[in-house]
Design a protein around this motif. Structure first.
Motif, PDB file in Angstrom:
ATOM      1  N   ASP A   9      80.142  10.974   8.152  1.00 55.68           N
ATOM      2  CA  ASP A   9      80.949  10.612   9.174  1.00 55.68           C
ATOM      3  C   ASP A   9      81.303  11.877   9.940  1.00 55.68           C
ATOM      4  O   ASP A   9      81.601  11.783  11.589  1.00 55.68           O
ATOM      5  CB  ASP A   9      82.565  10.484   8.380  1.00 55.68           C
ATOM      6  CG  ASP A   9      82.296   9.222   7.550  1.00 55.68           C
ATOM      7  OD1 ASP A   9      81.492   8.218   7.907  1.00 55.68           O
ATOM      8  OD2 ASP A   9      83.108   9.045   6.792  1.00 55.68           O
ATOM      9  N   ARG A  12      78.655  11.905  12.782  1.00 55.67           N
ATOM     10  CA  ARG A  12      78.746  10.919  13.593  1.00 55.67           C
ATOM     11  C   ARG A  12      79.924  11.531  14.711  1.00 55.67           C
ATOM     12  O   ARG A  12      79.558  11.305  15.747  1.00 55.67           O
ATOM     13  CB  ARG A  12      79.201   9.526  12.839  1.00 55.67           C
ATOM     14  CG  ARG A  12      77.926   8.970  12.268  1.00 55.67           C
ATOM     15  CD  ARG A  12      78.375   7.608  11.488  1.00 55.67           C
ATOM     16  NE  ARG A  12      79.163   6.832  12.337  1.00 55.67           N
ATOM     17  CZ  ARG A  12      79.827   5.862  11.870  1.00 55.67           C
ATOM     18  NH1 ARG A  12      79.738   5.667  10.451  1.00 55.67           N
ATOM     19  NH2 ARG A  12      80.469   5.043  12.743  1.00 55.67           N
ATOM     20  N   ILE A  13      80.886  12.024  14.059  1.00 53.16           N
ATOM     21  CA  ILE A  13      81.954  12.376  14.924  1.00 53.16           C
ATOM     22  C   ILE A  13      81.502  13.659  15.800  1.00 53.16           C
ATOM     23  O   ILE A  13      81.955  13.705  17.269  1.00 53.16           O
ATOM     24  CB  ILE A  13      83.176  12.776  14.040  1.00 53.16           C
ATOM     25  CG1 ILE A  13      83.857  11.556  13.651  1.00 53.16           C
ATOM     26  CG2 ILE A  13      84.306  13.574  15.166  1.00 53.16           C
ATOM     27  CD1 ILE A  13      84.885  11.926  12.329  1.00 53.16           C
ATOM     28  N   GLN A  15      78.387  14.182  16.935  1.00 53.89           N
ATOM     29  CA  GLN A  15      77.566  13.820  17.869  1.00 53.89           C
ATOM     30  C   GLN A  15      78.193  13.003  18.917  1.00 53.89           C
ATOM     31  O   GLN A  15      77.957  13.117  20.141  1.00 53.89           O
ATOM     32  CB  GLN A  15      76.537  12.698  17.200  1.00 53.89           C
ATOM     33  CG  GLN A  15      75.396  13.529  16.157  1.00 53.89           C
ATOM     34  CD  GLN A  15      74.712  12.413  15.277  1.00 53.89           C
ATOM     35  OE1 GLN A  15      74.828  11.267  15.530  1.00 53.89           O
ATOM     36  NE2 GLN A  15      74.099  13.119  14.352  1.00 53.89           N
ATOM     37  N   ALA A  16      79.402  12.384  18.803  1.00 55.70           N
ATOM     38  CA  ALA A  16      80.179  11.479  19.771  1.00 55.70           C
ATOM     39  C   ALA A  16      80.822  12.615  20.710  1.00 55.70           C
ATOM     40  O   ALA A  16      80.905  12.416  21.703  1.00 55.70           O
ATOM     41  CB  ALA A  16      81.103  10.839  18.852  1.00 55.70           C
ATOM     42  N   CYS A  30      88.738  17.643  17.827  1.00 56.31           N
ATOM     43  CA  CYS A  30      89.153  16.722  16.711  1.00 56.31           C
ATOM     44  C   CYS A  30      89.714  17.351  15.223  1.00 56.31           C
ATOM     45  O   CYS A  30      89.000  18.018  14.778  1.00 56.31           O
ATOM     46  CB  CYS A  30      88.082  15.747  16.404  1.00 56.31           C
ATOM     47  SG  CYS A  30      87.661  14.642  17.866  1.00 56.31           S
ATOM     48  N   ALA A 191      85.362   7.270  10.974  1.00 58.93           N
ATOM     49  CA  ALA A 191      84.340   7.729  11.567  1.00 58.93           C
ATOM     50  C   ALA A 191      83.983   6.675  13.054  1.00 58.93           C
ATOM     51  O   ALA A 191      84.159   7.380  14.034  1.00 58.93           O
ATOM     52  CB  ALA A 191      82.924   7.846  11.092  1.00 58.93           C
ATOM     53  N   GLN A 192      84.132   5.375  12.649  1.00 62.76           N
ATOM     54  CA  GLN A 192      84.278   4.539  13.750  1.00 62.76           C
ATOM     55  C   GLN A 192      85.426   4.875  14.781  1.00 62.76           C
ATOM     56  O   GLN A 192      85.283   4.738  16.101  1.00 62.76           O
ATOM     57  CB  GLN A 192      83.878   3.093  13.328  1.00 62.76           C
ATOM     58  CG  GLN A 192      83.742   2.103  14.451  1.00 62.76           C
ATOM     59  CD  GLN A 192      83.525   0.658  13.917  1.00 62.76           C
ATOM     60  OE1 GLN A 192      82.895   0.602  12.915  1.00 62.76           O
ATOM     61  NE2 GLN A 192      83.980  -0.337  14.596  1.00 62.76           N
ATOM     62  N   GLU A 195      84.767   7.919  16.993  1.00 65.37           N
ATOM     63  CA  GLU A 195      83.683   7.645  17.736  1.00 65.37           C
ATOM     64  C   GLU A 195      84.286   6.737  18.917  1.00 65.37           C
ATOM     65  O   GLU A 195      84.109   7.101  20.211  1.00 65.37           O
ATOM     66  CB  GLU A 195      82.871   6.819  17.196  1.00 65.37           C
ATOM     67  CG  GLU A 195      81.797   7.700  16.130  1.00 65.37           C
ATOM     68  CD  GLU A 195      80.938   6.878  15.871  1.00 65.37           C
ATOM     69  OE1 GLU A 195      79.654   7.425  15.373  1.00 65.37           O
ATOM     70  OE2 GLU A 195      80.760   5.770  15.289  1.00 65.37           O
ATOM     71  N   ILE A 198      86.946   8.984  20.978  1.00 60.19           N
ATOM     72  CA  ILE A 198      86.260  10.172  21.736  1.00 60.19           C
ATOM     73  C   ILE A 198      85.588   9.616  22.906  1.00 60.19           C
ATOM     74  O   ILE A 198      85.537  10.368  24.101  1.00 60.19           O
ATOM     75  CB  ILE A 198      85.286  10.699  20.786  1.00 60.19           C
ATOM     76  CG1 ILE A 198      85.893  11.726  19.913  1.00 60.19           C
ATOM     77  CG2 ILE A 198      84.298  11.918  21.707  1.00 60.19           C
ATOM     78  CD1 ILE A 198      85.187  12.149  18.386  1.00 60.19           C
ATOM     79  N   GLY A 199      84.903   8.454  22.661  1.00 56.14           N
ATOM     80  CA  GLY A 199      84.258   7.787  23.933  1.00 56.14           C
ATOM     81  C   GLY A 199      85.273   7.699  25.037  1.00 56.14           C
ATOM     82  O   GLY A 199      84.843   7.934  26.284  1.00 56.14           O
ATOM     83  N   ASP A 221      82.119  21.386  18.472  1.00 52.64           N
ATOM     84  CA  ASP A 221      82.129  19.777  18.573  1.00 52.64           C
ATOM     85  C   ASP A 221      82.442  19.359  16.950  1.00 52.64           C
ATOM     86  O   ASP A 221      82.703  18.224  17.217  1.00 52.64           O
ATOM     87  CB  ASP A 221      80.753  19.449  18.850  1.00 52.64           C
ATOM     88  CG  ASP A 221      80.572  19.813  20.473  1.00 52.64           C
ATOM     89  OD1 ASP A 221      81.289  20.201  21.029  1.00 52.64           O
ATOM     90  OD2 ASP A 221      79.423  19.765  20.660  1.00 52.64           O
TER      91      ASP A 221
END
Length: 226
Positions: A9, A12-13, A15-16, A30, A191-192, A195, A198-199, A221
Motif C-alpha cells: 500500500d 502504491r501511494i 508511486q501515485a 500524505c 491505498a486506493q 491514489e 492524490i490523482g 513522496d
C-alpha cells in the motif's frame, strides 16, 4: 475491524505521489495517524455527568440510596444513622455508575459515539496542522504544498493547502478528493483511496501550477504513518 496499511500500500501511494507531482510544481504530502487524541477528557466528562444525573433520576422511582450492607432491626429515632447509610449508599451508586461508564468508554466505538463530531473534527484539524508544520509542507518555494491527512480511529480525513494555492484555487475543489478518500477508507481500501485523492489533487495543481524548468522534489513522496 483494524485497518492495516501494508508495505505494498505504501509503495502504491508513493508511486501515485510521484506521478502526480511530475505534472506540477506543487507538492503532495500524505500522513496517516491511528489516533489524534485519547479523548480522556470526554470520557471523564460523560462518567461524571452520568454519576451525578442517573442516580438522581432513580429517586422518583423509589430509590433511596440505601446502604447495601448490613440490615436488620433499627430504632426509628436513629435518624442520623439512617441518613448516613442512605448517603453512603447514594455515593456508592454514583461511584459504580462513574466506573461503569468509564469502562464502557474504553471501547473504541463507544468512545467515538461519546465524542461530539465537532470536537473530533477540531482535533483532527489541529493534528493535521501540526503535521503540516512539522514536515515543512509550508516552506516549499512557491507555498504550493498540499497535505492529505487521515485519522483512522476518528474516521476523519483532512486536507490542507498552503497559501500559494489559496490565492488561485477555490477551496471547494478539494471536496471530491476528501470524499473519495473517505469512501475508500470506509470500504477498507486505504491505498486506493489515497491514489484517487492524490490523482485529483495532482490534476488541480497541474492546472494552476505547471512544472518549472527546474522542478526539484521538495518533500518526500512516501506515506508517513504515525
Amino acid at each position: 475491524m483494524v485497518m492495516r496499511i501494508t508495505q505494498d500500500d505504501q509503495s502504491r501511494i508513493a508511486q501515485a505521489i510521484a506521478a502526480a507531482e511530475a505534472a506540477t510544481s506543487g507538492e503532495i504530502f500524505c500522513v496517516v495517524s491511528r489516533r489524534v487524541s485519547s479523548y480522556g477528557d470526554v470520557a471523564l466528562a460523560w462518567s461524571a455527568a452520568a454519576a451525578l444525573i442517573l442516580p438522581a433520576l432513580l429517586i422518583p422511582f423509589g430509590f433511596e440510596g440505601v446502604w447495601p450492607f448490613g440490615g436488620g432491626w433499627e430504632a426509628a429515632h436513629e435518624s442520623g444513622l439512617t441518613v448516613g447509610r442512605a448517603l453512603g449508599g447514594y455515593v456508592a451508586v454514583q461511584a459504580a455508575v462513574f466506573a461503569g461508564v468509564l469502562l464502557l468508554s474504553l471501547i473504541p466505538t463507544v468512545r467515538r459515539w461519546m465524542t461530539p463530531g465537532g470536537l473530533r473534527r477540531a482535533r483532527v484539524r489541529r493534528a493535521a496542522l501540526q503535521q503540516f508544520l512539522a514536515h515543512g509542507v509550508h516552506v516549499t518555494r512557491e507555498r504550493t504544498g498540499v497535505l492529505i491527512f487521515a485519522a483512522l480511529d476518528d474516521h476523519q480525513v483532512e486536507l490542507i493547502a498552503d497559501e500559494g494555492i489559496h490565492a488561485q484555487v477555490d477551496q471547494g475543489v478539494w471536496g471530491d478528493a476528501v470524499a473519495a478518500l473517505t469512501t475508500e477508507m470506509k470500504a477498507g481500501r486505504p491505498a486506493q483511496g489515497f491514489e484517487i485523492a492524490i490523482g485529483q489533487c495532482g490534476q488541480v495543481l497541474a492546472r494552476h501550477f505547471p512544472p518549472r524548468t527546474d522542478n526539484p522534489n521538495e518533500l518526500p513522496d512516501h506515506l508517513v504513518i504515525l
